[in-house]
Design a protein around this motif. Structure first.
Motif, PDB file in Angstrom:
ATOM      1  N   PRO A 247       0.826  -1.221   0.000  1.00 34.99           N
ATOM      2  CA  PRO A 247       0.000   0.000   0.000  1.00 34.99           C
ATOM      3  C   PRO A 247       0.856   1.264   0.000  1.00 34.99           C
ATOM      4  O   PRO A 247       0.534   2.221  -0.691  1.00 34.99           O
ATOM      5  N   ALA A 248       1.936   1.260   0.791  1.00 30.81           N
ATOM      6  CA  ALA A 248       2.841   2.420   0.805  1.00 30.81           C
ATOM      7  C   ALA A 248       4.082   2.009   0.013  1.00 30.81           C
ATOM      8  O   ALA A 248       5.143   1.764   0.575  1.00 30.81           O
ATOM      9  N   ALA A 249       3.921   1.924  -1.319  1.00 30.35           N
ATOM     10  CA  ALA A 249       4.985   1.329  -2.140  1.00 30.35           C
ATOM     11  C   ALA A 249       6.295   2.096  -2.006  1.00 30.35           C
ATOM     12  O   ALA A 249       7.367   1.514  -2.022  1.00 30.35           O
ATOM     13  N   ILE A 250       6.191   3.429  -1.907  1.00 31.74           N
ATOM     14  CA  ILE A 250       7.397   4.210  -1.605  1.00 31.74           C
ATOM     15  C   ILE A 250       7.226   4.687  -0.167  1.00 31.74           C
ATOM     16  O   ILE A 250       6.644   5.733   0.105  1.00 31.74           O
ATOM     17  N   GLY A 251       7.640   3.864   0.733  1.00 29.12           N
ATOM     18  CA  GLY A 251       7.436   4.187   2.146  1.00 29.12           C
ATOM     19  C   GLY A 251       8.596   3.614   2.938  1.00 29.12           C
ATOM     20  O   GLY A 251       8.895   2.450   2.765  1.00 29.12           O
ATOM     21  N   PRO A 252       9.279   4.405   3.712  1.00 23.09           N
ATOM     22  CA  PRO A 252       8.954   5.773   4.096  1.00 23.09           C
ATOM     23  C   PRO A 252       9.014   6.747   2.927  1.00 23.09           C
ATOM     24  O   PRO A 252       9.797   6.549   2.004  1.00 23.09           O
ATOM     25  N   ILE A 253       8.167   7.794   3.019  1.00 23.32           N
ATOM     26  CA  ILE A 253       8.237   8.840   2.001  1.00 23.32           C
ATOM     27  C   ILE A 253       9.618   9.500   2.096  1.00 23.32           C
ATOM     28  O   ILE A 253      10.254   9.454   3.152  1.00 23.32           O
TER      29      ILE A 253
ATOM     30  N   ASN B  17      12.153   1.983  -1.770  1.00 17.28           N
ATOM     31  CA  ASN B  17      11.071   1.652  -2.681  1.00 17.28           C
ATOM     32  C   ASN B  17      10.666   0.200  -2.423  1.00 17.28           C
ATOM     33  O   ASN B  17      11.360  -0.734  -2.823  1.00 17.28           O
ATOM     34  N   GLN B  18       9.551   0.035  -1.728  1.00 22.42           N
ATOM     35  CA  GLN B  18       9.150  -1.315  -1.318  1.00 22.42           C
ATOM     36  C   GLN B  18       8.813  -2.209  -2.510  1.00 22.42           C
ATOM     37  O   GLN B  18       9.109  -3.401  -2.498  1.00 22.42           O
ATOM     38  N   TYR B  19       8.197  -1.610  -3.522  1.00 19.26           N
ATOM     39  CA  TYR B  19       7.722  -2.436  -4.635  1.00 19.26           C
ATOM     40  C   TYR B  19       8.840  -3.272  -5.277  1.00 19.26           C
ATOM     41  O   TYR B  19       8.739  -4.501  -5.327  1.00 19.26           O
TER      42      TYR B  19
ATOM     43  N   GLY C 173      11.620   1.792  12.651  1.00 21.06           N
ATOM     44  CA  GLY C 173      12.152   2.966  13.353  1.00 21.06           C
ATOM     45  C   GLY C 173      11.075   3.789  14.030  1.00 21.06           C
ATOM     46  O   GLY C 173       9.936   3.364  14.140  1.00 21.06           O
ATOM     47  N   ARG C 174      11.455   5.009  14.409  1.00 26.99           N
ATOM     48  CA  ARG C 174      10.533   5.768  15.265  1.00 26.99           C
ATOM     49  C   ARG C 174       9.322   6.303  14.511  1.00 26.99           C
ATOM     50  O   ARG C 174       8.344   6.710  15.136  1.00 26.99           O
ATOM     51  N   HIS C 175       9.356   6.295  13.173  1.00 30.46           N
ATOM     52  CA  HIS C 175       8.170   6.727  12.423  1.00 30.46           C
ATOM     53  C   HIS C 175       7.421   5.540  11.830  1.00 30.46           C
ATOM     54  O   HIS C 175       6.588   5.705  10.930  1.00 30.46           O
ATOM     55  N   LYS C 176       7.703   4.350  12.338  1.00 35.29           N
ATOM     56  CA  LYS C 176       6.960   3.161  11.910  1.00 35.29           C
ATOM     57  C   LYS C 176       5.458   3.430  12.050  1.00 35.29           C
ATOM     58  O   LYS C 176       5.045   4.145  12.974  1.00 35.29           O
ATOM     59  N   CYS C 177       4.682   2.868  11.148  1.00 32.78           N
ATOM     60  CA  CYS C 177       3.239   3.150  11.112  1.00 32.78           C
ATOM     61  C   CYS C 177       2.579   3.051  12.491  1.00 32.78           C
ATOM     62  O   CYS C 177       2.635   2.021  13.152  1.00 32.78           O
ATOM     63  N   LEU C 178       1.915   4.151  12.853  1.00 28.48           N
ATOM     64  CA  LEU C 178       1.234   4.202  14.150  1.00 28.48           C
ATOM     65  C   LEU C 178      -0.050   3.374  14.129  1.00 28.48           C
ATOM     66  O   LEU C 178      -0.532   2.918  15.160  1.00 28.48           O
ATOM     67  N   GLY C 179      -0.595   3.188  12.916  1.00 29.59           N
ATOM     68  CA  GLY C 179      -1.898   2.530  12.813  1.00 29.59           C
ATOM     69  C   GLY C 179      -1.812   1.074  12.422  1.00 29.59           C
ATOM     70  O   GLY C 179      -2.810   0.469  12.043  1.00 29.59           O
ATOM     71  N   ARG C 180      -0.604   0.482  12.527  1.00 27.91           N
ATOM     72  CA  ARG C 180      -0.444  -0.861  11.955  1.00 27.91           C
ATOM     73  C   ARG C 180      -1.321  -1.908  12.645  1.00 27.91           C
ATOM     74  O   ARG C 180      -1.836  -2.813  11.991  1.00 27.91           O
ATOM     75  N   LYS C 181      -1.511  -1.774  13.954  1.00 27.05           N
ATOM     76  CA  LYS C 181      -2.336  -2.792  14.638  1.00 27.05           C
ATOM     77  C   LYS C 181      -3.794  -2.652  14.214  1.00 27.05           C
ATOM     78  O   LYS C 181      -4.492  -3.647  14.005  1.00 27.05           O
ATOM     79  N   LEU C 182      -4.247  -1.412  14.075  1.00 27.42           N
ATOM     80  CA  LEU C 182      -5.614  -1.192  13.599  1.00 27.42           C
ATOM     81  C   LEU C 182      -5.753  -1.702  12.167  1.00 27.42           C
ATOM     82  O   LEU C 182      -6.745  -2.350  11.811  1.00 27.42           O
ATOM     83  N   ALA C 183      -4.730  -1.432  11.338  1.00 30.97           N
ATOM     84  CA  ALA C 183      -4.772  -1.891   9.946  1.00 30.97           C
ATOM     85  C   ALA C 183      -4.888  -3.422   9.900  1.00 30.97           C
ATOM     86  O   ALA C 183      -5.684  -3.973   9.142  1.00 30.97           O
TER      87      ALA C 183
END
Ligand code: HEM
Length: 179
Positions: free
Chosen positions: A48-54, A79-81, A119-129
């Motif tokens: 979903p976030a193919a280029i993530g981290p931005i 680039n995750q993809y 790292g410290r900006h790892k997705c905050l919503g991952r458990k909800l996702a």
């Protein structure tokens, strides 16, 4: 949807695990190994976030990243993809094989797979996702036989355009209440 074997297998896992749909809860879906693997394999082929981290900008003075010196002002990202579709990291990378996340496939480097970043900006919503993905798929596949609509060919995710996020084509399916 393009892999009938995997679709049948995940349907069976869900339908054998529950007697009534009210048993499908946040806690109970967490234990469905094949469902979890299907979600991971779907994310690998279509992150979903193919280029993530931005992209981040290297600060003044430059920085060493993965053993390479990078000058100040350079935009860097991951680039995750291509990382997930590379044969350096995954065996038969273009194929949908959920089993790689259960028993593993020889040659796979699963530690590459970090769709929520690190790292410290790892997705905050991952458990909800995770909860949303498991519950939605489990509820749908428990109640419905879902197949591509007649005459409609489900595309490989890679056939779609991406500008940081995907421009998703419609997914046209038929839903039949199962007997
Ligand atoms: C499959 C679904 C999701 C994926 C793959 C995903 C992926 C990511 C990635 C890769 C980042 C890092 C971005 C960066 O550092 O540049 C991120 C950050 C973030 N995500 Fe998600 N995300 C998902 C769902 C969600 C949901 C459902 C929420 C909230 C309800 C959420 C909230 C956030 C927030 C707040 C951040 C910023 C964290 C920070 O900068 O400290 N995400 N996500």
């Amino acid at each position: 949807m393009r892999n009938h074997g995997a679709l049948n297998k995940v349907e069976s896992e869900i339908r054998n695990a529950f007697v009534v749909d009210s048993e499908i809860t946040i806690a109970s879906v967490a234990d469905l190994d094949y469902l979890n693997a299907v979600i991971q394999e779907g994310i690998r082929l279509g992150p979903p976030a193919a280029i993530g981290p931005i992209p981040r900008v290297v600060p003044a003075g430059g920085a060493e990243i993965c053993g390479q010196w990078v000058t100040a002002g350079t935009h860097v990202s991951l680039n995750q993809y291509p990382a997930y579709r590379s044969s350096t990291n995954f065996t038969r990378p273009e194929e949908f094989i959920p089993e790689r996340f259960i028993e593993g496939l020889e040659g796979d480097i699963l530690s590459v797979f970090e769709p929520f970043s690190v790292g410290r900006h790892k997705c905050l919503g991952r458990k909800l996702a995770w909860v949303e993905m498991r519950l939605t798929l489990a509820r749908l596949l428990y109640s419905f036989d879902i197949r591509p609509a007649r005459g409609y060919q489900v595309l490989d995710y890679a056939k779609q355009q991406i500008f940081i996020f995907w421009v998703k084509e419609p997914l046209i399916v038929s839903l039949r209440l199962r007997e």
